[in-house]
Write an enzyme that holds these catalytic residues in place. Sequence first.
Site, mmCIF file in Angstrom:
data_model
loop_
_atom_site.group_PDB
_atom_site.id
_atom_site.type_symbol
_atom_site.label_atom_id
_atom_site.label_comp_id
_atom_site.label_asym_id
_atom_site.label_seq_id
_atom_site.Cartn_x
_atom_site.Cartn_y
_atom_site.Cartn_z
ATOM 1 N N ASP A 104 62.361 7.861 9.890
ATOM 2 C CA ASP A 104 62.135 6.433 9.579
ATOM 3 C C ASP A 104 63.462 5.676 9.590
ATOM 4 O O ASP A 104 63.571 4.566 10.122
ATOM 5 C CB ASP A 104 61.381 6.261 8.246
ATOM 6 C CG ASP A 104 61.926 7.111 7.105
ATOM 7 O OD1 ASP A 104 62.810 7.962 7.337
ATOM 8 O OD2 ASP A 104 61.467 6.929 5.955
ATOM 9 N N ASP A 153 60.014 5.167 22.991
ATOM 10 C CA ASP A 153 59.382 3.872 23.317
ATOM 11 C C ASP A 153 60.139 2.752 22.615
ATOM 12 O O ASP A 153 60.400 1.691 23.184
ATOM 13 C CB ASP A 153 57.904 3.835 22.870
ATOM 14 C CG ASP A 153 56.951 4.233 23.994
ATOM 15 O OD1 ASP A 153 57.369 5.026 24.855
ATOM 16 O OD2 ASP A 153 55.795 3.767 24.008
ATOM 17 N N TYR A 211 51.824 18.453 19.184
ATOM 18 C CA TYR A 211 51.137 18.292 20.472
ATOM 19 C C TYR A 211 50.388 19.564 20.866
ATOM 20 O O TYR A 211 49.452 19.513 21.655
ATOM 21 C CB TYR A 211 52.138 17.966 21.588
ATOM 22 C CG TYR A 211 52.475 16.494 21.727
ATOM 23 C CD1 TYR A 211 53.010 15.779 20.668
ATOM 24 C CD2 TYR A 211 52.269 15.836 22.935
ATOM 25 C CE1 TYR A 211 53.338 14.446 20.805
ATOM 26 C CE2 TYR A 211 52.592 14.501 23.085
ATOM 27 C CZ TYR A 211 53.126 13.805 22.017
ATOM 28 O OH TYR A 211 53.455 12.484 22.159
ATOM 29 N N LYS A 223 62.108 14.859 9.333
ATOM 30 C CA LYS A 223 61.507 14.262 8.130
ATOM 31 C C LYS A 223 61.564 15.336 7.054
ATOM 32 O O LYS A 223 60.543 15.783 6.517
ATOM 33 C CB LYS A 223 60.077 13.794 8.455
ATOM 34 C CG LYS A 223 59.403 12.965 7.366
ATOM 35 C CD LYS A 223 59.977 11.568 7.206
ATOM 36 C CE LYS A 223 59.277 10.859 6.036
ATOM 37 N NZ LYS A 223 59.931 9.578 5.686
HETATM 38 C C1 IPM Z 1 55.336 10.324 27.127
HETATM 39 C C2 IPM Z 1 53.894 9.902 27.049
HETATM 40 C C3 IPM Z 1 53.005 11.125 26.867
HETATM 41 C C4 IPM Z 1 53.441 11.853 25.604
HETATM 42 C C5 IPM Z 1 51.509 10.789 26.829
HETATM 43 C C6 IPM Z 1 51.065 10.138 28.134
HETATM 44 C C7 IPM Z 1 50.651 11.970 26.530
HETATM 45 O O1 IPM Z 1 53.714 8.979 26.024
HETATM 46 O O2 IPM Z 1 55.659 11.147 27.997
HETATM 47 O O3 IPM Z 1 56.133 9.811 26.358
HETATM 48 O O4 IPM Z 1 53.034 11.465 24.495
HETATM 49 O O5 IPM Z 1 54.178 12.823 25.707
HETATM 50 MG MG MG Z 2 55.503 8.302 25.145
#
Ligand code: IPM
Ligand code: MG
Length: 365
Positions: A225, A253, A143, A193
């Site tokens: 994975d 997620d 990031y 990984k």
């Molecule tokens: C999260 C979100 C953010 C991330 C996005 C909005 C940049 O998906 O906080 O999980 O990837 O960190």
């Molecule tokens: Mg996210």
Amino acid sequence: MGTYAIAVLAGDGIGPEVTEEAVRVLGAVARRYGHVFNTIEALVGVAAIDAEGDAISDATMELCQESDAILFGAVGGAPRYEGPNAKIQPERALFRLRKELALYANLRPIRPFDALLNASTLKTDILRGTDLLVVRELTGGIYYGKPSEIRETAEGLDAIDTLIYTEAEIERIVRTAFDLARERRKKVTSVDKANVLSSSRLWRRTADRVAGEYPDVTLEHLLVDSCAMHLIRRPASFDVIVTENMFGDILTDEASMLAGSMGMLPSASLGTRRTEFGLFGLYEPIHGSAPDIAGQEKANPIAAILSLALMLRFSFNLKQEADAVEKAVKGIVEAGYRTEDLREEGKVIVGTKEMGRLIAEAVAG
Ligand code: IPM
Ligand code: MG
């Protein structure tokens, strides 16, 4: 009794709707327990780009620095600020807050309510007993690594992102995970990984070294994975999962589906800075701005409200108050109220505001 300063950054899409409900619940906590919460609102994301020329202004950064905690909604989701040619991305607000405030530890607890086991796409038998905590590294990795750009070369375009971790960055987040595991079921799963990435090999080596200082905590290593698979195969076997920034983003997620909906999952982003009350932190739902459902009373405010509970717990040390908010949410869900994301036969579907109102009322007692 105390006076707490909270920066409220509601942001874009459903961010303002869900944040408003969290603030409503905060009001109920204030009345019931006699606290004073000073909330100060500021712009982030698309709204801030339009009005102030950046996804988060220096003045808003300062406001956040001076507050005791930050309540954050969501940013992004405006097509005109998306795509490779967008000059300023709304997400920059989040990246700047996380990095400049050194909020390197992102805690994402996942504990499905019994009343929602049926709402998940997974079988109830598999879900039962799930109570896990993902500790996501938040200020490093791909990031933030430089270079990160699309480039013109003699052979055409190419693009580069950089995945870099220092040993110190890995060590501090792994320590966070072990410290938290000590308060729980004493098991850490470190996800990497290492069969492919050098950064993961350093990650694994560092996790092994830190584990030596925690003989009472079990350490397991999983490749990312494989972890993705085990999360839906044996979710109840996990306690604390610690992983790098992007793996943590993706896995949470996926893990949100254990709780029935993304709209149920809160998060706390913490560093080492303390205020007079507790750890300084930023609290936000893990979901995004969901522009497709914004303004339609369809958004689930529970992730934002549970994020508020985490704020009460970690930043203000108000354990009783945090418990009261969590209990209120549980009670309302058990009573059969649902927002659109958790539509189920025989349940009462309510809008965003009504859900917030019901929970606030339950907190008020
Ligand atoms: C999260 C979100 C953010 C991330 C996005 C909005 C940049 O998906 O906080 O999980 O990837 O960190
Ligand atoms: Mg996210």
